[in-house]
Write a protein that holds these residues in place. Structure first.
Motif, short mmCIF file in Angstrom:
data_model
loop_
_atom_site.label_atom_id
_atom_site.label_comp_id
_atom_site.label_asym_id
_atom_site.label_seq_id
_atom_site.Cartn_x
_atom_site.Cartn_y
_atom_site.Cartn_z
N ILE A 3 27.20 18.43 58.28
CA ILE A 3 26.52 17.23 57.95
C ILE A 3 27.55 15.90 58.54
O ILE A 3 28.71 15.79 58.23
CB ILE A 3 26.56 17.19 56.32
N ILE A 4 26.67 15.12 58.80
CA ILE A 4 27.40 14.00 59.18
C ILE A 4 26.74 12.59 58.59
O ILE A 4 25.70 12.69 58.35
CB ILE A 4 27.52 13.86 60.89
N GLU A 5 27.51 11.46 58.70
CA GLU A 5 27.06 10.41 58.00
C GLU A 5 26.28 9.34 59.01
O GLU A 5 27.10 8.97 60.02
CB GLU A 5 28.21 9.63 57.21
N ASP A 6 25.22 8.98 58.65
CA ASP A 6 24.49 8.04 59.73
C ASP A 6 24.55 6.74 58.68
O ASP A 6 23.45 6.32 57.99
CB ASP A 6 23.23 8.36 60.06
N GLN B 135 19.64 6.78 58.30
CA GLN B 135 19.35 7.94 57.66
C GLN B 135 20.15 8.65 56.54
O GLN B 135 19.56 9.44 55.76
CB GLN B 135 18.90 9.24 58.79
N GLY B 136 21.23 8.22 56.47
CA GLY B 136 22.37 8.53 55.24
C GLY B 136 22.99 10.00 55.88
O GLY B 136 23.01 10.07 56.97
N GLN C 136 19.73 17.37 63.36
CA GLN C 136 19.02 16.41 63.13
C GLN C 136 19.34 15.07 63.76
O GLN C 136 18.58 14.30 64.24
CB GLN C 136 18.85 16.04 61.62
N ALA C 137 20.46 14.64 63.86
CA ALA C 137 21.19 13.40 64.33
C ALA C 137 20.85 13.78 65.96
O ALA C 137 20.35 12.63 66.55
CB ALA C 137 22.47 13.45 64.20
N LEU C 138 20.95 14.64 66.55
CA LEU C 138 20.59 14.80 67.97
C LEU C 138 18.94 14.86 68.11
O LEU C 138 18.27 14.21 69.05
CB LEU C 138 20.90 16.13 68.74
N VAL D 229 24.59 5.94 65.53
CA VAL D 229 25.93 6.01 64.94
C VAL D 229 26.62 7.50 64.79
O VAL D 229 27.90 7.56 65.12
CB VAL D 229 25.71 5.58 63.49
N PRO D 230 25.95 8.43 64.43
CA PRO D 230 26.61 9.95 64.25
C PRO D 230 27.01 10.31 65.92
O PRO D 230 28.09 10.87 65.77
CB PRO D 230 25.21 10.78 64.06
#
Length: 240
Positions: A162-165, A183-184, A190-192, A198-199
């Motif tokens: 999990i990473i913060e957006d 997106q939080g 999901q980030a990719l 940002v992630p």
């Protein structure tokens, strides 16, 4: 030849075709039955466009051509036709003065199966003669998979990490997502998938932009940077 153009003088084109068949029979090149069958075929009165597939790739290969020797590419006709149609359709949706380019390669062999340098080689309104697969331009988000790949390699993250957006400041550099929203908390996967900026920069900050560019150079890719400038985090979003 102009007087015998089928689209202008169909009768003269028929007569010229028949004369050629007669001469071929006289020369022993063609049998009488074959000539008779050929004479029964209609001469089309439509002017068809000459095939112009892979125009940019063809021009790029011209300097390598040797007179009398065939120059063979790995491009497949069916793939090239499909890609060019996709490019034309996409360009129409994008609107005027915009273009598109794409390359399809065989992941196992590296062979280029299809290459489209622009939406339409002959469309001056889109500068179609420019081969966007070869000109120097920003790679944009295409570098993101390599950023995450290096992070996987170093054991920094996994697909479901999990990473913060959210808004972030990296020493004055404040990347934003394309839609200007956030997106939080999201997974790396999901980030990719969403191509979040940002992630990707958060991960690149951990990996190190110098390590990313070094890996590119090892693979034969040389990013163009300002003279005497070290790569910064902006390289992750195509700022090279």
């Amino acid at each position: 030849p102009e007087k015998r153009r089928p689209d202008r003088n169909l009768g003269m084109a028929h007569a010229a075709r028949d004369r050629v068949l007669t001469r071929m029979v006289s020369a022993g090149v063609l049998g009488e039955r074959e000539a008779q069958r050929a004479a029964l075929d209609d001469v089309s009165g439509l002017r068809r466009k000459l095939p112009a597939l892979a125009a940019h790739a063809s021009y790029a290969m011209l300097p390598k051509a040797v007179p009398g020797r065939p120059l063979q590419l790995t491009i497949r006709r069916s793939v090239q036709q499909g890609l060019e149609q996709v490019a034309r359709d996409a360009a129409r949706k994008l609107g005027p003065k915009l273009s598109i380019a794409m390359v399809m390669a065989d992941a196992r062999t590296g062979d280029i199966l299809g290459e489209v340098g622009s939406a339409d080689f002959f469309d001056a309104s889109r500068s179609g003669w420019i081969d966007m697969t070869r000109v120097v331009r920003s790679p944009g988000s295409t570098l993101k998979p390599f950023i995450y790949g290096l992070a996987f390699e170093q054991g920094l993250v996994a697909q479901e990490t999990i990473i913060e957006d959210s808004p972030a400041d990296f020493g004055g550099y404040r990347p934003k997502n394309f839609d200007m929203g956030y997106q939080g908390d999201v997974s790396i996967r999901q980030a990719l998938q969403l191509s979040l900026n940002v992630p990707a920069i958060r991960v690149l900050d951990a990996v190190g932009p110098a390590r990313l560019t070094a890996r590119f150079r090892q693979a034969g890719v040389n990013p163009i940077l300002p003279p005497n400038e070290a790569p910064g985090l902006a390289i992750g979003l195509g700022g090279v």
